[in-house]
Design a protein around this motif. Structure first.
Motif, PDB file in Angstrom:
ATOM      1  N   GLY A 124       4.641   0.623   7.236  1.00 30.21           N
ATOM      2  CA  GLY A 124       4.762   2.051   6.994  1.00 30.21           C
ATOM      3  C   GLY A 124       3.848   2.532   5.892  1.00 30.21           C
ATOM      4  N   THR A 125       3.979   3.802   5.591  1.00 31.10           N
ATOM      5  CA  THR A 125       3.153   4.435   4.558  1.00 31.10           C
ATOM      6  C   THR A 125       4.074   5.116   3.547  1.00 31.10           C
ATOM      7  OG1 THR A 125       3.026   6.517   5.779  1.00 31.10           O
ATOM      8  CG2 THR A 125       1.284   4.900   6.193  1.00 31.10           C
ATOM      9  N   ASP A 128      16.965   8.837   6.956  1.00 33.65           N
ATOM     10  CA  ASP A 128      16.127   9.604   6.033  1.00 33.65           C
ATOM     11  C   ASP A 128      15.107   8.658   5.415  1.00 33.65           C
ATOM     12  OD1 ASP A 128      17.558  11.985   6.426  1.00 33.65           O
ATOM     13  OD2 ASP A 128      19.038  11.415   4.900  1.00 33.65           O
ATOM     14  N   PRO A 129      13.802   8.964   5.540  1.00 35.37           N
ATOM     15  CA  PRO A 129      12.795   8.092   4.932  1.00 35.37           C
ATOM     16  C   PRO A 129      13.086   7.917   3.443  1.00 35.37           C
ATOM     17  CG  PRO A 129      11.746   9.659   6.403  1.00 35.37           C
ATOM     18  CD  PRO A 129      13.189  10.078   6.268  1.00 35.37           C
ATOM     19  N   PRO A 130      13.101   6.659   2.959  1.00 34.80           N
ATOM     20  CA  PRO A 130      13.440   6.402   1.561  1.00 34.80           C
ATOM     21  C   PRO A 130      12.466   7.061   0.587  1.00 34.80           C
ATOM     22  CG  PRO A 130      13.484   4.360   2.833  1.00 34.80           C
ATOM     23  CD  PRO A 130      12.894   5.425   3.710  1.00 34.80           C
ATOM     24  N   THR A 131      12.996   7.353  -0.587  1.00 35.08           N
ATOM     25  CA  THR A 131      12.182   7.865  -1.693  1.00 35.08           C
ATOM     26  C   THR A 131      12.436   6.981  -2.905  1.00 35.08           C
ATOM     27  OG1 THR A 131      13.913   9.369  -2.429  1.00 35.08           O
ATOM     28  CG2 THR A 131      12.305  10.254  -0.863  1.00 35.08           C
ATOM     29  N   ALA A 132      11.556   7.094  -3.891  1.00 29.59           N
ATOM     30  CA  ALA A 132      11.705   6.336  -5.138  1.00 29.59           C
ATOM     31  C   ALA A 132      11.239   7.199  -6.302  1.00 29.59           C
ATOM     32  CB  ALA A 132      10.897   5.041  -5.072  1.00 29.59           C
ATOM     33  N   GLY A 136      12.271  10.809  -6.258  1.00 29.26           N
ATOM     34  CA  GLY A 136      11.670  11.578  -5.181  1.00 29.26           C
ATOM     35  C   GLY A 136      10.172  11.776  -5.280  1.00 29.26           C
ATOM     36  N   THR A 137       9.530  11.231  -6.324  1.00 28.88           N
ATOM     37  CA  THR A 137       8.082  11.418  -6.457  1.00 28.88           C
ATOM     38  C   THR A 137       7.298  10.530  -5.497  1.00 28.88           C
ATOM     39  OG1 THR A 137       7.973   9.816  -8.261  1.00 28.88           O
ATOM     40  CG2 THR A 137       8.235  12.151  -8.866  1.00 28.88           C
ATOM     41  N   VAL A 138       7.890   9.413  -5.073  1.00 30.26           N
ATOM     42  CA  VAL A 138       7.261   8.552  -4.070  1.00 30.26           C
ATOM     43  C   VAL A 138       8.054   8.715  -2.782  1.00 30.26           C
ATOM     44  CG1 VAL A 138       6.639   6.207  -3.426  1.00 30.26           C
ATOM     45  CG2 VAL A 138       6.493   6.905  -5.816  1.00 30.26           C
ATOM     46  N   LYS A 139       7.380   9.184  -1.739  1.00 30.56           N
ATOM     47  CA  LYS A 139       8.042   9.444  -0.464  1.00 30.56           C
ATOM     48  C   LYS A 139       7.468   8.534   0.613  1.00 30.56           C
ATOM     49  CE  LYS A 139       8.519  14.228  -1.723  1.00 30.56           C
ATOM     50  NZ  LYS A 139       9.620  14.965  -1.802  1.00 30.56           N
ATOM     51  N   THR A 140       8.372   7.995   1.433  1.00 33.46           N
ATOM     52  CA  THR A 140       7.971   7.150   2.550  1.00 33.46           C
ATOM     53  C   THR A 140       7.667   8.032   3.752  1.00 33.46           C
ATOM     54  OG1 THR A 140       9.432   5.426   1.740  1.00 33.46           O
ATOM     55  CG2 THR A 140       8.736   5.238   4.011  1.00 33.46           C
ATOM     56  N   GLY A 141       6.608   7.684   4.493  1.00 36.39           N
ATOM     57  CA  GLY A 141       6.299   8.412   5.718  1.00 36.39           C
ATOM     58  C   GLY A 141       7.372   8.192   6.776  1.00 36.39           C
ATOM     59  N   ASP A 142       7.568   9.154   7.658  1.00 32.87           N
ATOM     60  CA  ASP A 142       8.600   9.091   8.693  1.00 32.87           C
ATOM     61  C   ASP A 142       8.256   8.066   9.771  1.00 32.87           C
ATOM     62  OD1 ASP A 142      10.858   9.697  10.219  1.00 32.87           O
ATOM     63  OD2 ASP A 142       9.998  11.521  11.069  1.00 32.87           O
ATOM     64  N   GLU A 143       6.973   7.953  10.134  1.00 34.01           N
ATOM     65  CA  GLU A 143       6.587   7.052  11.220  1.00 34.01           C
ATOM     66  C   GLU A 143       6.390   5.639  10.705  1.00 34.01           C
ATOM     67  OE1 GLU A 143       4.183   8.323  14.687  1.00 34.01           O
ATOM     68  OE2 GLU A 143       2.778   6.801  13.970  1.00 34.01           O
ATOM     69  N   ILE A 144       6.955   4.678  11.433  1.00 37.87           N
ATOM     70  CA  ILE A 144       6.761   3.266  11.115  1.00 37.87           C
ATOM     71  C   ILE A 144       6.286   2.544  12.367  1.00 37.87           C
ATOM     72  CG2 ILE A 144       8.453   3.202   9.240  1.00 37.87           C
ATOM     73  CD1 ILE A 144      10.426   1.886  11.226  1.00 37.87           C
ATOM     74  N   THR A 145       5.700   1.376  12.159  1.00 41.40           N
ATOM     75  CA  THR A 145       5.268   0.520  13.257  1.00 41.40           C
ATOM     76  C   THR A 145       6.062  -0.771  13.183  1.00 41.40           C
ATOM     77  OG1 THR A 145       3.035   1.440  13.230  1.00 41.40           O
ATOM     78  CG2 THR A 145       3.307  -0.693  14.299  1.00 41.40           C
TER      79      THR A 145
END
Length: 188
Positions: free
Chosen positions: A36-37, A163-167, A170-179
């Motif tokens: 993911g991103t 919900d895509p995780p954050t860290a 909330g300043t670091v957000k995970t992209g919704d799409e994963i492979t």
């Protein structure tokens, strides 16, 4: 009597080709990655354990799959960062839904590609208690008592009500799409 012997011989000669064999997923020979991103960097998690079973007929290497399932414990997904793992387990609701499941429902088509076979498949993927039907193309290869399946599929976490995780507040957000990328081996 000769006809009976001939029938027994013919059935005996073709029976090994038409009898379904039970296969068990080899966790030590298999690999599953989630890629993911995020707003900070790309990330990956690797499944450190998994299990599964399949019932497959092989006719000269071509698989005829009666059933195929696999299971990955959510807490077996590991990255190089413990904090990221904790966020993943929380996002995937691991306390309530400790496993990710896949069950093949249909092989829509099979094409021979050299020594391998390309299968267009449809199956149910269950993540965080939500089940969705997904289509994907899988490469199959059989050698001796082992049959492997490899491929990848892109999904959106929100399709599974995750919900895509954050860290970092909330300043670091995970992209919704994963492979999800895999090479799983089943042994007889």
């Amino acid at each position: 009597m000769k006809k009976l012997l001939l029938i027994i011989f013919i059935v005996g000669a073709i029976a090994p080709r038409i009898v379904a064999q039970k296969y068990t997923l080899s966790a030590t020979e298999s690999k599953l990655e989630v890629l993911g991103t995020s707003s900070l960097h790309d990330w990956e998690e690797v499944a450190t354990e998994m299990s599964g079973s399949a019932i497959i007929n092989l006719d000269n290497g071509q698989p005829d799959i009666e059933s195929l399932k696999f299971n990955v414990p959510v807490k077996a997904l590991k990255s190089d960062h413990g904090g990221m793992d904790k966020n993943t387990y929380e996002a995937l609701k691991s306390n309530k839904h400790p496993n990710i499941y896949y069950e093949l429902k249909e092989v829509k088509s099979i094409e021979k590609n050299g020594q391998d076979y390309s299968l267009k498949t449809s199956g149910n993927l269950t993540i965080a208690g939500e089940t969705k039907n997904i289509d994907m193309t899988v490469t199959s290869k059989s050698v001796g008592n082992t049959i492997s399946f490899s491929g990848k599929v892109n999904i959106k976490m929100t399709d599974f009500k995750v919900d895509p995780p954050t860290a970092l507040l909330g300043t670091v957000k995970t992209g919704d799409e994963i492979t999800i990328q895999f090479n799983v081996k089943y042994n007889r």
